[in-house]
Design a protein around this motif. Structure first.
Motif, short mmCIF file in Angstrom:
data_model
loop_
_atom_site.label_atom_id
_atom_site.label_comp_id
_atom_site.label_asym_id
_atom_site.label_seq_id
_atom_site.Cartn_x
_atom_site.Cartn_y
_atom_site.Cartn_z
N GLU A 144 0.79 -1.12 -0.15
CA GLU A 144 -0.11 -0.01 -0.17
C GLU A 144 0.68 1.24 -0.04
N THR A 145 2.05 1.08 0.80
CA THR A 145 2.93 2.38 0.77
C THR A 145 3.34 2.64 -0.48
N LYS A 146 3.83 1.46 -1.18
CA LYS A 146 4.47 1.87 -2.55
C LYS A 146 3.37 2.24 -3.44
N ASP A 147 2.26 1.89 -3.35
CA ASP A 147 0.92 2.11 -4.47
C ASP A 147 0.75 3.53 -4.10
N VAL A 148 0.61 4.19 -2.97
CA VAL A 148 0.15 5.36 -2.46
C VAL A 148 1.26 6.45 -2.95
N ALA A 190 8.27 7.10 -0.92
CA ALA A 190 7.96 5.90 -0.08
C ALA A 190 9.19 5.73 0.67
N LEU A 191 8.92 4.99 2.02
CA LEU A 191 9.82 4.51 2.83
C LEU A 191 9.29 3.18 3.45
N HIS A 192 9.82 1.91 3.13
CA HIS A 192 9.11 0.64 3.47
C HIS A 192 10.41 -0.30 3.42
N GLY A 193 10.18 -1.39 3.97
CA GLY A 193 10.99 -2.33 4.21
C GLY A 193 11.79 -2.85 3.06
N VAL A 205 15.97 8.66 1.14
CA VAL A 205 14.57 9.13 1.28
C VAL A 205 14.63 9.94 2.61
N MET A 206 14.86 9.35 3.74
CA MET A 206 14.64 10.21 4.90
C MET A 206 15.56 11.39 4.97
N SER A 207 16.87 11.27 4.16
CA SER A 207 17.43 12.64 4.41
C SER A 207 17.04 13.57 3.38
N MET A 230 6.17 15.09 1.43
CA MET A 230 5.24 13.97 1.98
C MET A 230 5.94 12.77 1.97
N LEU A 231 5.90 12.00 2.93
CA LEU A 231 6.60 10.53 3.21
C LEU A 231 5.62 9.36 3.36
#
Ligand code: AMP
Length: 556
Positions: free
Chosen positions: A254-258, A271-274, A284-286, A295-296
């Motif tokens: 869902e994270t990827k999709d959104v 996106a930020l996911h495992g 991404v975090m930086s 928006m993250l």
């Protein structure tokens, strides 16, 4: 004398925290700092992320570290690499006016040799994730027999991330005479077991306030159908042009999709996911930390340890099942004295769950309507004008181009010129929102339909949108029909919607207003279906009774 000064902290530390901008201690600091400066009793503290825990244990530990001894005196265990790095950075900040403090940070997924070197340099404080820390203990590179302080930060997270065995291994290796400080947002059984096994008569602290920013957080919810979640999210982003926030999703997919959809639609999101590599996550975090990303979109696990203070919004794409998770998420906004908004997108059946969260946070959610296209356009327009007013004009750089520009635009008068410039940016919104529907759920209708007939629900929902869409700027031309039955025949608005569904299978006919009178009714449908509907109703029946429809007066 401020409260920090009355706690017995050294002037070098007081100066450092003043420079960082801490004016007064947070509740947990008030309770913990003086206690840890005076006592070597173990301590268990019930405290959430964002309560100022790091300084609560960090300040007294730093003050008491023996700078002449170059071996580990404090071991701080944290669930994630990011949190470990954050803690180390904070400790360095707090101790910047003291003689150099050697802090080593240990975490997996990174070159172990560099970490061994840091330890060999004579680290006095070690901050690590349990897995890598235990690994280095087993390799005999980290010696913890001499530590005076052991801090278990976010202990519940460490357990839920599967670090129980590593923790046991590490704790077994530490000396008996040390002060153990355990911080946890929740106190599940397993934590109590750890406390009983490894701690002696711990002093218990609980900070009533869940979060230093909790009072500054407003909790909003938007009621939409599940299928409209993404559209609602976009509208929320559009009505808040300066949004800087995290959108929490349930799963990686869902994270990827959104995030993909947002990027495709031109938003400054990622996106930020495992599934990302450590390097990608760092990148991404930086970008997010430095404000280059607005928006993250993240899962809870991936966002752990990401510490950003000035988020304007936290958005729950779904309401989390566990109210504690909601508390964690919403505590990421409204920090450091700033206001924050925690938004949740819910559908009708989640209203009960929302009540659970309300009880837990001791606050009520405010229901907010998904903004209409017109409202968004207005907001974006004024934001654009505002930006234009405030933009810094670099006269020197622009000067050489001006004569040509003036000449080229000479045919436009002032009003026309403004219109043109504004349209360059603004047409995108006008076009997108030109036919925007109202996607707010009509609660009265939903309640009625949950109680009553459930047939063809999906179709009804779609059609109801048409009904409301028209009233709120939808873009349908409707035909008005006379319907031969009314209240006395047991007909309701829903009956009519269902009949349209049944007789127009597979079609998504937009329905406008419906009036049910005593002996007959009127309804509106998308004009394009006028003929088809008339034909379809030729043999229509309601409770065995024939029904007739007939075109009333056409209406735009
Ligand atoms: P922590 O719970 O340690 O992660 O702290 C949460 C945030 O609050 C961090 O960004 C700290 O810099 C900030 N913070 C901690 N203590 C204070 C304080 N006394 N005054 C203002 N901000 C603080």
């Amino acid at each position: 004398m401020n409260l920090f000064e009355s706690m017995g902290l050294r002037s070098e530390i007081l100066e450092a925290i003043q420079e960082i901008g801490f004016e007064k201690p947070t509740p947990i600091q008030e309770k913990t700092v003086p206690f840890l400066l005076e006592s070597d009793q173990d301590m268990v503290a019930l405290a959430q992320t964002g309560t100022g825990k790091t300084a609560a244990f960090g300040l007294p530990i730093i003050q008491q570290i023996d700078h002449t001894v170059n071996s580990p005196q404090a071991l701080i265990l944290s669930p994630t690499r990011e949190l470990a790095l954050q803690i180390a950075a904070d400790l360095n900040q707090f101790s910047k006016n003291l003689s150099k403090l050697n802090v080593a940070v240990l975490y997996g997924g990174s070159d172990i040799r560099k970490q061994i070197k840091d330890l060999e340099k004579g680290a006095q404080v070690v901050v690590g994730t349990p897995g890598r820390t235990f690994d280095l203990i087993r390799r005999k590179k980290l010696k913890v027999q001499g530590i005076k302080w052991l801090v278990l930060d976010e202990a519940d997270e460490m357990l839920s991330m599967g670090f129980k065995d590593d923790l046991d291994g590490i704790l077994e290796d530490t000396p008996k005479e040390k002060q153990t400080l355990l911080f946890s947002a929740t106190m599940p059984k397993e934590i109590v077991t750890i406390a009983n096994k490894y701690m002696t008569d711990p002093h218990e602290i609980s900070v009533g306030k869940k979060n230093i920013g909790a009072d500054n957080v407003e909790h909003h919810y938007y009621l939409v159908h599940a299928k409209d979640r993404y559209v609602a999210l976009k509208r929320i982003a559009d009505i808040n042009p300066n949004i800087y926030g995290i959108i929490f999703c349930r799963t990686r997919a869902e994270t990827k999709d959104v995030a993909d959809k947002l990027m495709k639609d031109g938003y400054n999101a990622d996106a930020l996911h495992g599934d990302l590599s450590q390097a990608q996550r760092d990148h991404v975090m930086s970008r997010f930390r430095t404000g280059h990303l607005q928006m993250l979109v993240a899962t809870d696990v991936a966002a752990r340890g990401l510490d950003v203070n000035d988020l304007t919004h936290v958005i729950n794409y779904n309401l989390p099942d566990d109210p504690e998770v909601y508390i964690h998420r919403s505590g990421r906004t409204g920090r450091a004295g700033k206001r924050g908004i925690s938004i949740t997108l819910i559908h009708m059946r989640e209203k009960g769950k929302l009540k659970d969260v309300e009880r837990k946070i001791g606050k009520q959610f405010a229901k907010v309507a998904v903004p209409s296209g017109k409202e968004i356009c207005e907001k974006q327009l004024f934001n654009l004008i505002d930006k234009m007013e405030k933009v810094e004009v670099n006269n020197e750089q622009i000067e050489p181009f001006l004569p040509v520009i003036y000449k080229k635009l000479a045919w436009l008068d002032r009003e026309e010129l403004i219109k043109h410039f504004v349209s360059v940016e603004f047409n995108r919104f006008l076009q997108y929102y030109e036919n925007a529907e109202d996607i707010n759920v009509d609660e009265t209708f939903e309640r009625e339909s949950q109680r009553g007939e459930r047939s063809n629900k999906r179709g009804r929902e779609d059609r109801m949108r048409g009904d409301r869409g028209r009233g709120r700027g939808g873009n349908y031309n409707y035909s008005r029909f006379f319907f031969s039955l009314g209240k006395k025949n047991g007909v309701s608005k829903r009956t009519i919607i269902d009949l349209i569904n049944q007789n127009m299978p597979g079609k998504s006919v937009e329905i406008g207003s419906i009036e049910v009178l005593k002996g007959f009714s009127f309804f509106e449908v998308d004009q394009r279906y006028e003929k088809e509907l008339t034909k379809a109703f030729k043999n229509a029946r309601y409770k065995g009774q024939r029904v007739g429809i007939e075109l009333a007066n056409k209406k735009k």
